[in-house]
Design a protein around this motif. Structure first.
Motif, PDB file in Angstrom:
ATOM      1  N   SER A 148       0.831  -1.210   0.000  1.00 26.80           N
ATOM      2  CA  SER A 148       0.000   0.000   0.000  1.00 26.80           C
ATOM      3  C   SER A 148       0.862   1.256   0.000  1.00 26.80           C
ATOM      4  O   SER A 148       0.588   2.207  -0.749  1.00 26.80           O
ATOM      5  CB  SER A 148      -0.964   0.003   1.191  1.00 26.80           C
ATOM      6  OG  SER A 148      -0.270  -0.088   2.418  1.00 26.80           O
ATOM      7  N   LEU A 174      -6.163 -11.028  -6.491  1.00 24.30           N
ATOM      8  CA  LEU A 174      -6.345  -9.601  -6.731  1.00 24.30           C
ATOM      9  C   LEU A 174      -7.691  -9.329  -7.386  1.00 24.30           C
ATOM     10  O   LEU A 174      -8.026  -9.919  -8.416  1.00 24.30           O
ATOM     11  CB  LEU A 174      -5.225  -9.064  -7.638  1.00 24.30           C
ATOM     12  CG  LEU A 174      -3.790  -9.354  -7.192  1.00 24.30           C
ATOM     13  CD1 LEU A 174      -2.808  -8.730  -8.175  1.00 24.30           C
ATOM     14  CD2 LEU A 174      -3.540  -8.860  -5.779  1.00 24.30           C
ATOM     15  N   THR A 193      -8.062  -3.774  -8.075  1.00 21.88           N
ATOM     16  CA  THR A 193      -6.641  -3.766  -7.742  1.00 21.88           C
ATOM     17  C   THR A 193      -5.797  -3.943  -8.995  1.00 21.88           C
ATOM     18  O   THR A 193      -4.788  -3.247  -9.186  1.00 21.88           O
ATOM     19  CB  THR A 193      -6.328  -4.884  -6.729  1.00 21.88           C
ATOM     20  OG1 THR A 193      -7.155  -4.713  -5.565  1.00 21.88           O
ATOM     21  CG2 THR A 193      -4.870  -4.867  -6.320  1.00 21.88           C
ATOM     22  N   GLN A 231       1.227 -11.533  -3.340  1.00 26.94           N
ATOM     23  CA  GLN A 231       1.474 -10.203  -2.778  1.00 26.94           C
ATOM     24  C   GLN A 231       2.968  -9.896  -2.745  1.00 26.94           C
ATOM     25  O   GLN A 231       3.377  -8.750  -2.937  1.00 26.94           O
ATOM     26  CB  GLN A 231       0.894 -10.107  -1.367  1.00 26.94           C
ATOM     27  CG  GLN A 231       1.134  -8.752  -0.703  1.00 26.94           C
ATOM     28  CD  GLN A 231       0.372  -8.584   0.584  1.00 26.94           C
ATOM     29  OE1 GLN A 231      -0.768  -9.045   0.707  1.00 26.94           O
ATOM     30  NE2 GLN A 231       0.976  -7.935   1.561  1.00 26.94           N
ATOM     31  N   ASN A 246      -6.646  -6.208  -1.179  1.00 32.72           N
ATOM     32  CA  ASN A 246      -7.570  -5.471  -2.041  1.00 32.72           C
ATOM     33  C   ASN A 246      -8.196  -4.277  -1.328  1.00 32.72           C
ATOM     34  O   ASN A 246      -8.414  -3.224  -1.935  1.00 32.72           O
ATOM     35  CB  ASN A 246      -8.651  -6.430  -2.554  1.00 32.72           C
ATOM     36  CG  ASN A 246      -8.066  -7.481  -3.467  1.00 32.72           C
ATOM     37  OD1 ASN A 246      -7.503  -7.170  -4.511  1.00 32.72           O
ATOM     38  ND2 ASN A 246      -8.171  -8.749  -3.087  1.00 32.72           N
ATOM     39  N   ALA A 259      -5.656  -1.600  -1.353  1.00 38.04           N
ATOM     40  CA  ALA A 259      -5.601  -0.942  -2.668  1.00 38.04           C
ATOM     41  C   ALA A 259      -6.737   0.055  -2.831  1.00 38.04           C
ATOM     42  O   ALA A 259      -6.548   1.138  -3.411  1.00 38.04           O
ATOM     43  CB  ALA A 259      -5.642  -1.993  -3.777  1.00 38.04           C
ATOM     44  N   SER A 260      -7.925  -0.260  -2.312  1.00 36.31           N
ATOM     45  CA  SER A 260      -9.041   0.689  -2.442  1.00 36.31           C
ATOM     46  C   SER A 260      -8.813   1.923  -1.575  1.00 36.31           C
ATOM     47  O   SER A 260      -9.176   3.037  -1.960  1.00 36.31           O
ATOM     48  CB  SER A 260     -10.374   0.011  -2.107  1.00 36.31           C
ATOM     49  OG  SER A 260     -10.465  -0.344  -0.747  1.00 36.31           O
ATOM     50  N   HIS A 302      -6.434   4.008  -3.590  1.00 35.71           N
ATOM     51  CA  HIS A 302      -7.153   4.670  -4.681  1.00 35.71           C
ATOM     52  C   HIS A 302      -7.799   5.958  -4.184  1.00 35.71           C
ATOM     53  O   HIS A 302      -7.679   7.024  -4.808  1.00 35.71           O
ATOM     54  CB  HIS A 302      -8.208   3.726  -5.255  1.00 35.71           C
ATOM     55  CG  HIS A 302      -9.077   4.342  -6.308  1.00 35.71           C
ATOM     56  ND1 HIS A 302     -10.243   5.016  -5.995  1.00 35.71           N
ATOM     57  CD2 HIS A 302      -8.951   4.408  -7.658  1.00 35.71           C
ATOM     58  CE1 HIS A 302     -10.796   5.457  -7.112  1.00 35.71           C
ATOM     59  NE2 HIS A 302     -10.036   5.106  -8.132  1.00 35.71           N
ATOM     60  N   TYR A 342     -15.081   1.083  -6.851  1.00 37.91           N
ATOM     61  CA  TYR A 342     -14.539   2.182  -6.074  1.00 37.91           C
ATOM     62  C   TYR A 342     -15.476   3.387  -6.158  1.00 37.91           C
ATOM     63  O   TYR A 342     -16.058   3.655  -7.191  1.00 37.91           O
ATOM     64  CB  TYR A 342     -13.179   2.599  -6.604  1.00 37.91           C
ATOM     65  CG  TYR A 342     -12.058   1.593  -6.437  1.00 37.91           C
ATOM     66  CD1 TYR A 342     -12.183   0.514  -5.572  1.00 37.91           C
ATOM     67  CD2 TYR A 342     -10.873   1.716  -7.139  1.00 37.91           C
ATOM     68  CE1 TYR A 342     -11.168  -0.411  -5.412  1.00 37.91           C
ATOM     69  CE2 TYR A 342      -9.828   0.813  -7.002  1.00 37.91           C
ATOM     70  CZ  TYR A 342      -9.990  -0.252  -6.134  1.00 37.91           C
ATOM     71  OH  TYR A 342      -8.963  -1.162  -5.972  1.00 37.91           O
TER      72      TYR A 342
END
Length: 393
Positions: free
Chosen positions: A13, A48, A52, A102, A300, A303-304, A307, A389
């Motif tokens: 991240s 993923l 992602t 990962q 995941n 990752a959000s 974002h 997202y």
């Protein structure tokens, strides 16, 4: 030292956030308490979500993932002696998941940051966060025996569940929610071909099992075990025998076994910290939330978060949109709680919690209903490939 965004933690991240901001011309410094080899040595999941995958492509770090990752269009649920496949692609409007470790994501991001000339300081000791409720936050750390001050505009806490970022939040301004599950996962990595081309989640009277993979010749398997168990209690033979017992007969017959190259026991928990923002300090990924691995949501969700924070900081620092900063926590938590719900549901219907026959029949009825109904299969597929997202406007 000065930078625009100080990032605490060089896991996926922190690295992804740093690289995305770098592409926009925003200066970042990443501080990591461990060595690069230690970071790369962490064995984590590798399923993923579509979002992602798309974010990694947007960051320009997806070449090896696209070349070596395995795109999965479905996932299977095994229960009551049968196996039901969920067609993820057909039920989610064309979305899929990609199996790519990962560790490999982290390696790709490390390589990209090095190539871009980004500053990553490893083995930074005694990291401390200061004045993040002011407009002049800064971070101190010790390197080679010298205390260094890093002045910045914002701090992104990407340093995991045990990191300093969440612990730096004022105790009277943070609330945590947690559920600890009464079992663990015994995981084995073996240099053997996977038993199936897609993941298999198994509910069995002996306990949960999962058949996963890292590549066409590297398999990852799990069985539910007691939290009192120790790795040394489980010989390879005992593990393979137990895994076979929890799988449908045809799947068990196709299982190729071999020596384990890694074996570990992981506890399961759900955890959320609210809020995720404290002045100019933002919590990202495991620093703010943990999910049981059953739903494949950990990386995941991180990752959000990335974002959301990337787009907020991009518009704040480059466009002067000071109104967006306060929206970070709400945007992230809406998606986090939905992912927590899905991970909780998967954990609840697939694991053996007790010898209570009624509860076990309820699990089987739940699985039978969801896999036997188009609406149920669609719900599983939409959540498994990842909910969309929220736009940052």
């Amino acid at each position: 030292m000065k930078t625009q965004v100080a990032i605490i933690g060089a896991g996926p991240s922190g690295l992804l956030l740093g690289h995305l901001l770098h592409l926009q011309g925003i200066d970042t410094v990443i501080l990591e308490a461990k060595s690069p080899d230690y970071v790369l040595g962490r064995i984590r999941a590798g399923v993923l979500e579509q979002g992602t995958v798309d974010l990694l492509r947007e960051a320009g770090v997806a070449a090896r993932m696209d070349r070596e990752g395995q795109v999965h269009e479905g996932v299977a649920f095994s229960f009551a002696g049968r196996q039901e496949r969920i067609d993820l692609k057909a039920l989610s409007g064309g979305k899929t998941v990609t199996v790519y470790g990962q560790t490999e994501v982290t390696r790709d991001l490390m390589d990209a940051r090095r190539a871009a000339g980004g500053v990553s300081i490893y083995e930074a000791q005694d990291v401390a966060l200061h004045d993040f409720y002011s407009d002049k936050p800064y971070v101190t750390f010790v390197r080679d025996g010298q205390t260094i001050e890093l002045h910045c505009d914002y701090i992104a806490g990407c340093d995991g569940f045990h990191g300093i970022s969440r612990r730096s939040a004022p105790a009277d301004r943070i609330r945590t929610f947690e559920r600890v599950y009464p079992f663990g996962w015994l995981g084995v990595l073996s240099r053997t071909p996977p038993v199936a081309h897609e993941l298999i989640y198994a509910n069995h009277e002996r306990g949960f099992a999962l058949c996963s993979m890292r590549s066409e010749q590297l398999s990852r398997y799990y069985v539910q075990c007691s939290l009192d168990d120790k790795v040394e209690d489980w010989s390879d033979q005992r593990f393979w025998d137990e895994l076979r017992a929890r799988l449908p007969q045809a799947t068990a017959a196709a299982l190729v076994t071999g020596p384990s190259i890694e074996k570990s026991i992981a506890p399961l928990r759900s955890f959320v910290a609210e809020p995720m923002q404290f002045g100019r300090l933002f919590l990202v990924g495991d620093a703010a939330h943990i999910v049981p691995p059953t739903g494949a949501k950990g990386l995941n969700l991180a990752a959000s978060d990335v974002h959301a924070l990337y787009h907020i900081l991009r518009k704040t620092l480059l466009q002067g949109r000071t109104d967006l900063v306060a929206q970070y926590s709400g945007i992230c938590l809406r998606r986090i709680w939905k992912a927590e719900r899905f991970s909780w549901w998967m954990t609840s219907v697939l694991h053996r919690f007790s010898d209570d026959g009624f509860s076990q029949r309820m699990q089987l009825a739940e699985l039978d209903y969801y896999t036997g109904s188009e609406a149920g299969r669609t719900t599983i597929a939409e959540n498994y490939v990842g909910l969309p997202y929220e736009p940052i406007e």
